[in-house]
Write an enzyme that holds these catalytic residues in place. Structure first.
Site, PDB file in Angstrom:
ATOM      1  N   GLY A 281       0.827  -1.196   0.000  1.00 41.11           N
ATOM      2  CA  GLY A 281       0.000   0.000   0.000  1.00 41.11           C
ATOM      3  C   GLY A 281       0.864   1.250   0.000  1.00 41.11           C
ATOM      4  N   HIS A 282       0.299   2.354  -0.492  1.00 40.92           N
ATOM      5  CA  HIS A 282       1.034   3.622  -0.543  1.00 40.92           C
ATOM      6  C   HIS A 282       0.959   4.340   0.803  1.00 40.92           C
ATOM      7  CE1 HIS A 282       2.029   3.713  -4.809  1.00 40.92           C
ATOM      8  NE2 HIS A 282       0.830   3.228  -5.053  1.00 40.92           N
ATOM      9  N   GLU A 283       2.080   4.905   1.221  1.00 36.86           N
ATOM     10  CA  GLU A 283       2.112   5.790   2.383  1.00 36.86           C
ATOM     11  C   GLU A 283       1.672   7.192   1.960  1.00 36.86           C
ATOM     12  OE1 GLU A 283       2.755   5.988   5.596  1.00 36.86           O
ATOM     13  OE2 GLU A 283       3.020   3.836   5.935  1.00 36.86           O
TER      14      GLU A 283
END
Length: 265
Positions: free
Chosen positions: A136-138
């Site tokens: 997942g993207h931060e």
């Protein structure tokens, strides 16, 4: 004498039908020759590709397949993406990144995108357009574009015998138990216990089976029609080519062989 218009139209119609048949016959030939199997792997070198497994042509994006392992007798639909790592050509270490068990069916246009660890048990089936990822993207740094922030990886595991409905999303860190039903369009994260039905975004358990109580809430749809008398399991396996199990209690397992269609479709 001019050529009759009706005869000319009929000739053109026959030609269109002939061309159409030729195109479809040619496309079937291309699909057959382009399919990937242990006997005909094409340009792909998977970490393992089990006996009887077949990836339909055209494939989706496939790269770093050395770190992708597929068990025996899997069916992978058209335009399915199977990838390991960010980019092609990476060295991802000694361990597989994506492991798909035996007897799995991956619906067309699905995506299995692994960076750390994605494990599907045996006999996991998905509908079309399913997305499974362990990354997942931060977004915590407000001054940096999200796409440039270092992503977060969390392993994903889907237990044997599970069904993932059309358009479902399995997020990083999800751990699904055995024989779990994921409703169409659900977004799943976290732990899901064995023999559960989950639906919604974020997904929640809407039905569960336990040995003490059976299905709660009870399944109210009629059970599937039984297989006609006299048909043996061997005949069914020969007809379909899968290791089928008839609905009904088996060794104390759940009594209903089919999932609630209102939750899964």
């Amino acid at each position: 004498m001019p050529f009759p218009h009706s005869l000319l139209s009929a000739a053109r119609a026959r030609r269109r039908r002939a061309v159409g048949r030729l195109v479809h016959r040619g496309w079937r030939w291309v699909q057959e020759r382009g399919a990937v199997s242990p006997e005909s792997p094409g340009p792909y070198r998977f970490g393992s590709l089990g006996d009887g497994t077949r990836l339909a042509f055209p494939l989706g994006t496939v790269f770093n397949e050395r770190w992708i392992h597929l068990g025996p007798f899997c069916i992978v639909g058209e335009q399915v993406t199977l990838s390991a790592g960010f980019l092609p050509g990476l060295d991802l270490g000694p361990e597989p990144i994506v492991r798909i068990g035996g007897g799995c069916v991956i619906g067309r246009e699905s995506h299995i995108v692994g960076h750390q660890s994605i494990v599907l048990g045996d006999d996991v089936w998905t509908g079309p357009g399913v997305y499974i990822t362990d990354q997942g993207h931060e977004y915590r740094d407000p001054g940096l574009p999200i796409g440039k922030q270092w992503p977060r990886n969390e392993p994903v595991e889907i237990g044997s015998g599970s069904w993932i409905g059309t358009g479902a999303v399995i997020l990083p860190g999800a751990r699904l138990g055995r024989n779990v039903v994921v409703a169409a369009g659900a977004v799943v994260r976290g732990e899901v216990p064995d023999h559960s039905v989950v639906a919604g975004a974020p997904a929640k358990v809407v039905r569960r089976w336990t040995p003490e109580a059976g299905w709660e809430p009870p399944i109210r749809t009629a059970a599937p029609r039984p297989v006609p008398d006299g048909v043996t399991a061997e005949q069914l396996r020969a007809l379909v080519g899968w290791d089928l199990h008839l609905p009904g209690p088996v060794d104390g397992g759940p009594g209903a062989g089919a999932a609630d269609p209102s939750a899964a479709s």
